[in-house]
Write an enzyme that holds these catalytic residues in place. Structure first.
Site, mmCIF file in Angstrom:
data_model
loop_
_atom_site.group_PDB
_atom_site.id
_atom_site.type_symbol
_atom_site.label_atom_id
_atom_site.label_comp_id
_atom_site.label_asym_id
_atom_site.label_seq_id
_atom_site.Cartn_x
_atom_site.Cartn_y
_atom_site.Cartn_z
ATOM 1 C CG HIS A 173 81.331 10.273 -48.921
ATOM 2 N ND1 HIS A 173 80.348 11.005 -48.288
ATOM 3 C CD2 HIS A 173 82.412 10.306 -48.089
ATOM 4 C CE1 HIS A 173 80.809 11.448 -47.125
ATOM 5 N NE2 HIS A 173 82.057 11.041 -46.978
ATOM 6 C CB CYS B 241 84.389 7.586 -45.460
ATOM 7 S SG CYS B 241 84.144 9.266 -44.878
HETATM 8 C C1 2RA Z 1 83.693 13.591 -44.224
HETATM 9 N N1 2RA Z 1 85.305 11.991 -44.994
HETATM 10 O O1 2RA Z 1 82.929 13.178 -45.081
HETATM 11 C C2 2RA Z 1 84.926 12.827 -43.900
HETATM 12 C C3 2RA Z 1 84.728 12.074 -42.649
HETATM 13 N N2 2RA Z 1 85.886 11.320 -42.299
HETATM 14 O O2 2RA Z 1 83.504 14.598 -43.589
#
Ligand code: 2RA
Length: 392
Positions: free
Chosen positions: A299, A170
């Site tokens: 994110h 991600c």
């Molecule tokens: C995280 N990208 O944010 C990782 C999860 N796959 O921890």
């Protein structure tokens, strides 16, 4: 059946995942009938890990996107979850236990299970004739498995010698729609990235921990002396069982993933390796620092991108504004830029703060936000399945 199939994989903390079951009962009779009756002429879709975190979001997305007229939607999970009934596209469907036979007649199988479960079962699905679209890390860097973001490299789905297609991590995914569009126009050469990763990247356990920590510090005058946040959490009974290596409330933590050589985290190496593969630039220079922040979901990444030539900010904006899955929010004078709090829960990638780097030629600075549970996991996996289905 293997031992792995009997493991309770659908309840494990799901990377990039959200908990939340859609079970509405456990009596399967009506559901079975509906399933049989709905097996018309469209392609057959299986969701492996359907009762888990990302699986649940996949079902929401399937409900919301009528793009593919699936003939049957087959829900698969660990034996412990078999027999549950979930509603998808207006029909109750009984969850089946993972076994080789459940893939018979399946055209596309989406997997959201731990790496070791995918490593064993995606090849089984492929051997039984399904195209496996896998959201684990088991196959991402396998040269015989395409790693796909449909806006960027949809054509790659056709070359799948193992019958498996991988969905990226991600963190990488959250910037790919933007970087793919800019690369197509301006020839990307280098990426320096700092991530601001949400707690839900660590699964439901991460979300739960963040909320518990925020409750523990709420209303207290902490964050003013070294160690006082940790002391406050400990006093509230929040000890070392955290999925994060330091307090996340009132803090940022420069760590995500596991320790790899020379001090790098697995997450940082994924950003480097996966970006190269998706963008088709094997020698792309990439350096990432991954940081966990007290955000529930979405994110964000600060990106320093060098191109083969100078790129005018206005030209970059025009390219990004024209992307159907990108939202440009970039008016600093008006206080307009993307933030997780504004963009969470949606499908597009948001981009703003686009600037010409003052001391680095041919380089743009930008800030990107993407929902790590949707585009970062369930949505992109489903978009790959849609892309495959369109060519069946
Ligand atoms: C995280 N990208 O944010 C990782 C999860 N796959 O921890």
């Amino acid at each position: 059946m293997s031992e792995l199939a009997s493991e309770p994989f659908d309840t494990a903390p799901a990377p990039c995942g959200r908990a939340g079951e859609r079970a509405i009962g456990t009596v399967p009779g009506e559901a079975d009938r509906a399933q049989r009756e709905s097996a018309l002429s469209g392609p057959v879709l299986a969701i492996v890990g359907a009762t888990g975190a990302v699986g649940s979001t996949m079902l929401e997305i399937i409900d919301a996107r009528p793009s593919v007229p699936w003939g049957e939607i087959r829900l698969i999970a660990s034996p412990r979850s078999a027999g549950r009934v979930l509603r998808v596209r207006g029909e109750d469907r009984t969850v089946q236990a993972l076994a080789p036979e459940v893939f018979d007649g399946v055209d596309i199988a989406m997997f959201d299970v731990p790496d070791e479960v995918s490593a064993q079962w995606a090849p089984v699905a492929a051997a039984r004739g399904a195209v496996a679209v896998d959201n684990s890390g088991a196959f991402r860097m396998d040269p015989d498995v395409p790693l796909v973001v449909p806006e960027v490299n949809a054509d790659a789905v056709t070359h799948r010698p193992k019958g498996i297609i991988a969905n990226p991590n991600c963190t990488t995914l959250s910037m790919m729609a933007v970087m793919g569009a800019l690369h197509r126009e301006f020839d990307l050469k280098e990426l320096v990235v700092a991530s601001y990763q949400a707690a839900s990247g660590a699964g439901q356990v991460g979300i739960d921990r963040l909320y518990a920590e925020l409750a523990a510090v709420a209303g207290k005058q902490v964050g003013v002396r070294g160690g006082d946040v940790a002391e406050t959490l400990a006093a509230a009974g929040l000890g070392a069982e955290s999925p994060f290596p330091a307090p996340l409330a009132l803090n940022v933590v420069p760590w995500a993933g596991s320790l790899k050589d020379d001090g790098w985290s697995s997450e940082e190496l994924k950003v480097r390796n996966e970006s190269r593969k998706i963008l088709g630039i094997p020698d792309l220079k990439v350096s990432a620092t991954c940081v966990r922040v007290p955000v529930v979901t979405t994110h964000a990444l600060a990106v320093h991108a060098r191109f083969a030539r100078e790129v005018a900010v206005e030209d970059a904006r025009k390219v990004l504004a024209a992307q159907p899955t990108v939202v440009l929010r970039d008016d600093a004078a008006a206080g307009q830029w993307p933030t997780p709090a504004d963009t969470v829960g949606g499908d597009p990638t948001w981009v703003g703060r686009i600037r010409q780097a003052l001391d680095f030629p041919n380089t743009l600075e930008l800030f990107v936000c993407g929902d790590n549970l949707r585009k970062g996991a369930a949505l992109n996996t489903y978009e790959i399945a849609e892309t495959v289905a369109a060519a069946l």
